[in-house]
Design a protein around this motif. Structure first.
Motif, PDB file in Angstrom:
ATOM      1  N   ASP A 197      71.643 133.292 149.653  1.00 48.27           N
ATOM      2  CA  ASP A 197      72.025 131.875 149.650  1.00 48.27           C
ATOM      3  C   ASP A 197      72.784 131.548 148.367  1.00 48.27           C
ATOM      4  O   ASP A 197      73.784 130.831 148.390  1.00 48.27           O
ATOM      5  N   LEU A 198      72.293 132.103 147.260  1.00 50.06           N
ATOM      6  CA  LEU A 198      72.992 131.911 145.989  1.00 50.06           C
ATOM      7  C   LEU A 198      74.368 132.580 146.035  1.00 50.06           C
ATOM      8  O   LEU A 198      75.367 132.009 145.578  1.00 50.06           O
ATOM      9  N   VAL A 199      74.430 133.772 146.621  1.00 52.81           N
ATOM     10  CA  VAL A 199      75.725 134.457 146.768  1.00 52.81           C
ATOM     11  C   VAL A 199      76.692 133.572 147.555  1.00 52.81           C
ATOM     12  O   VAL A 199      77.845 133.381 147.148  1.00 52.81           O
ATOM     13  N   ASP A 200      76.220 132.989 148.661  1.00 51.64           N
ATOM     14  CA  ASP A 200      77.095 132.115 149.463  1.00 51.64           C
ATOM     15  C   ASP A 200      77.581 130.924 148.641  1.00 51.64           C
ATOM     16  O   ASP A 200      78.740 130.531 148.729  1.00 51.64           O
ATOM     17  N   ALA A 201      76.680 130.347 147.847  1.00 50.77           N
ATOM     18  CA  ALA A 201      77.059 129.193 147.031  1.00 50.77           C
ATOM     19  C   ALA A 201      78.149 129.570 146.029  1.00 50.77           C
ATOM     20  O   ALA A 201      79.083 128.791 145.790  1.00 50.77           O
ATOM     21  N   ILE A 202      78.056 130.763 145.469  1.00 50.79           N
ATOM     22  CA  ILE A 202      79.072 131.189 144.485  1.00 50.79           C
ATOM     23  C   ILE A 202      80.395 131.484 145.192  1.00 50.79           C
ATOM     24  O   ILE A 202      81.461 131.170 144.672  1.00 50.79           O
ATOM     25  N   VAL A 203      80.303 132.052 146.387  1.00 52.38           N
ATOM     26  CA  VAL A 203      81.532 132.270 147.166  1.00 52.38           C
ATOM     27  C   VAL A 203      82.213 130.923 147.428  1.00 52.38           C
ATOM     28  O   VAL A 203      83.432 130.784 147.275  1.00 52.38           O
ATOM     29  N   GLN A 204      81.409 129.923 147.783  1.00 51.98           N
ATOM     30  CA  GLN A 204      81.969 128.583 148.035  1.00 51.98           C
ATOM     31  C   GLN A 204      82.577 127.987 146.765  1.00 51.98           C
ATOM     32  O   GLN A 204      83.471 127.139 146.842  1.00 51.98           O
ATOM     33  N   ALA A 205      82.099 128.415 145.612  1.00 49.41           N
ATOM     34  CA  ALA A 205      82.623 127.881 144.348  1.00 49.41           C
ATOM     35  C   ALA A 205      84.046 128.363 144.070  1.00 49.41           C
ATOM     36  O   ALA A 205      84.672 127.907 143.117  1.00 49.41           O
ATOM     37  N   GLY A 206      84.539 129.327 144.879  1.00 51.92           N
ATOM     38  CA  GLY A 206      85.964 129.627 144.796  1.00 51.92           C
ATOM     39  C   GLY A 206      86.360 130.969 144.223  1.00 51.92           C
ATOM     40  O   GLY A 206      87.466 131.110 143.695  1.00 51.92           O
ATOM     41  N   VAL A 207      85.496 131.994 144.349  1.00 45.65           N
ATOM     42  CA  VAL A 207      85.927 133.323 143.895  1.00 45.65           C
ATOM     43  C   VAL A 207      87.036 133.851 144.811  1.00 45.65           C
ATOM     44  O   VAL A 207      87.146 133.462 145.976  1.00 45.65           O
ATOM     45  N   ASP A 208      87.847 134.735 144.251  1.00 48.31           N
ATOM     46  CA  ASP A 208      88.922 135.369 145.011  1.00 48.31           C
ATOM     47  C   ASP A 208      88.467 136.687 145.625  1.00 48.31           C
ATOM     48  O   ASP A 208      89.118 137.212 146.520  1.00 48.31           O
ATOM     49  N   ALA A 209      87.385 137.245 145.081  1.00 48.62           N
ATOM     50  CA  ALA A 209      86.975 138.601 145.459  1.00 48.62           C
ATOM     51  C   ALA A 209      85.465 138.748 145.290  1.00 48.62           C
ATOM     52  O   ALA A 209      84.810 137.912 144.656  1.00 48.62           O
ATOM     53  N   VAL A 210      84.942 139.815 145.869  1.00 49.36           N
ATOM     54  CA  VAL A 210      83.532 140.180 145.712  1.00 49.36           C
ATOM     55  C   VAL A 210      83.477 141.639 145.266  1.00 49.36           C
ATOM     56  O   VAL A 210      84.212 142.485 145.796  1.00 49.36           O
ATOM     57  N   GLU A 211      82.597 141.908 144.289  1.00 46.95           N
ATOM     58  CA  GLU A 211      82.421 143.296 143.855  1.00 46.95           C
ATOM     59  C   GLU A 211      81.513 144.000 144.866  1.00 46.95           C
ATOM     60  O   GLU A 211      80.282 143.936 144.770  1.00 46.95           O
ATOM     61  N   VAL A 212      82.140 144.654 145.818  1.00 47.50           N
ATOM     62  CA  VAL A 212      81.392 145.325 146.886  1.00 47.50           C
ATOM     63  C   VAL A 212      80.810 146.650 146.393  1.00 47.50           C
ATOM     64  O   VAL A 212      79.692 147.017 146.746  1.00 47.50           O
ATOM     65  N   PHE A 213      81.568 147.363 145.556  1.00 44.12           N
ATOM     66  CA  PHE A 213      81.171 148.712 145.144  1.00 44.12           C
ATOM     67  C   PHE A 213      80.624 148.694 143.732  1.00 44.12           C
ATOM     68  O   PHE A 213      81.343 148.391 142.769  1.00 44.12           O
ATOM     69  N   HIS A 214      79.321 148.953 143.622  1.00 41.78           N
ATOM     70  CA  HIS A 214      78.629 148.923 142.328  1.00 41.78           C
ATOM     71  C   HIS A 214      77.436 149.867 142.438  1.00 41.78           C
ATOM     72  O   HIS A 214      76.804 149.943 143.496  1.00 41.78           O
ATOM     73  N   PRO A 215      77.092 150.589 141.368  1.00 44.24           N
ATOM     74  CA  PRO A 215      76.013 151.584 141.476  1.00 44.24           C
ATOM     75  C   PRO A 215      74.652 151.010 141.879  1.00 44.24           C
ATOM     76  O   PRO A 215      73.826 151.742 142.435  1.00 44.24           O
ATOM     77  N   ASP A 216      74.422 149.728 141.618  1.00 47.33           N
ATOM     78  CA  ASP A 216      73.143 149.143 142.017  1.00 47.33           C
ATOM     79  C   ASP A 216      73.127 148.696 143.478  1.00 47.33           C
ATOM     80  O   ASP A 216      72.100 148.197 143.951  1.00 47.33           O
ATOM     81  N   HIS A 217      74.233 148.850 144.176  1.00 52.56           N
ATOM     82  CA  HIS A 217      74.276 148.444 145.581  1.00 52.56           C
ATOM     83  C   HIS A 217      73.842 149.580 146.501  1.00 52.56           C
ATOM     84  O   HIS A 217      74.296 150.716 146.352  1.00 52.56           O
TER      85      HIS A 217
END
Ligand code: AMP
Ligand code: ZN
Ligand code: FE
Ligand code: FE
Length: 275
Positions: A197-217
């Motif tokens: 839910d927090l991720v969605d809220a930050i996406v709505q705040a206007g990011v251009d991209a998401v860090e999909v690839f990260h060692p903790d994922h």
């Protein structure tokens, strides 16, 4: 390989710009971005070292925001590192970091594990941003713990007794600063928030991209955030979040690479933004 998430001694990385470039080159990376926490102080030296060995270099940053009492990291790419507005904003961010370290040091003293950080704060190079890893090192020097992971597990991690909640900037304001510096904003390691839910809220705040690839994922995280990016028409980024040797983190160089097509799309979007 393309690694768009790297730290230097300008923030809490253990390697200088030159040392980092030597390591990433040896690991096979040919395109890199340095993303130090709330500072651009490492960028020009890293660019010089990178270009000297033929690496493509992207000016980056990892800015700290706070939402729902949680630390939220927002990456900026293809930023203009020189603007006065950016410099003023980052100076404020670093001042807040210093204040928080001092509060955490006071908390540690109450807990019976005092550390000396005044010298560390006073002697920090201009533009250097301090963070909890500096406290972890101070705890080791004082003999209270043996390793960085032990320092975080016992005292410094969120929810541990030495932890102090950060006062901070909202994600939307951080994204505005990245845009004002003519860069692209990417939500860093959303999987570490454990709160979509927090991720969605930050996406709505206007990011251009998401860090999909990260060692903790996990593989599931990667698939989920890839779908999120597609659903919202966002770009994707990725990198190792390498902080150098002996940092108590599993992530190594070469553990994560962004694909060339994904990088090309990012670069095109940055160029369009600047045109
Ligand atoms: P701060 O910027 O002060 O919030 O500190 C966050 C930084 O501490 C992260 O960027 C990591 O470099 C490091 N860190 C966070 N958690 C851990 C952990 N459990 N073990 C080792 N390093 C950590
Ligand atoms: Zn860090
Ligand atoms: Fe981060
Ligand atoms: Fe990072």
């Amino acid at each position: 390989m393309i690694d768009l998430h790297l730290h230097t001694t300008a923030s809490d990385g253990r390697l200088t710009p030159e040392g980092l470039v030597a390591d990433v080159y040896a690991a096979g990376c040919r395109t890199i971005a340095v993303t130090d926490h709330d500072t651009v102080a490492g960028l020009s030296d890293t660019r010089i070292a990178a270009e000297a060995v033929g690496l493509a270099f992207v000016d980056g940053i990892e800015m700290t925001a706070v939402a729902a009492q949680r630390d939220v990291h927002i990456l900026g790419y293809f930023i203009d590192p020189e603007g006065p507005r950016l410099h003023a904003f980052l100076a404020t961010q670093r001042e807040r970091r210093r204040e928080r370290l001092q509060l955490m040091a006071a908390r540690l003293a109450e807990l019976g594990v005092p550390v000396a950080i005044d010298d560390l704060v006073a002697s920090a190079a201009p533009g250097k941003s301090l963070g909890r890893p500096a406290l972890a090192q101070a705890l080791i020097r004082a003999g209270h713990v043996k390793s960085v992971p032990e320092a975080f597990d016992r005292y410094l991690a969120e929810g541990r007794p030495g932890y102090v909640t950060r006062e901070g900037t909202r994600p939307s304001a951080v994204i505005d600063e990245i845009h004002a510096a003519r860069g692209l904003a990417s939500l860093a390691h959303p999987g570490k928030l454990h709160d979509d839910d927090l991720v969605d809220a930050i996406v709505q705040a206007g990011v251009d991209a998401v860090e999909v690839f990260h060692p903790d994922h996990t593989q599931k995280d990667i698939a989920r955030y890839q779908r999120l990016a597609e659903r919202h028409g966002l770009l994707v980024t990725g990198g190792s979040d390498y902080h150098g040797p002996n940092t108590g983190r599993a992530s190594g160089l070469g553990s994560v690479s962004l694909s060339t097509p994904a990088f090309d799309r990012l670069e095109q979007a940055a160029r369009a933004r600047r045109a």
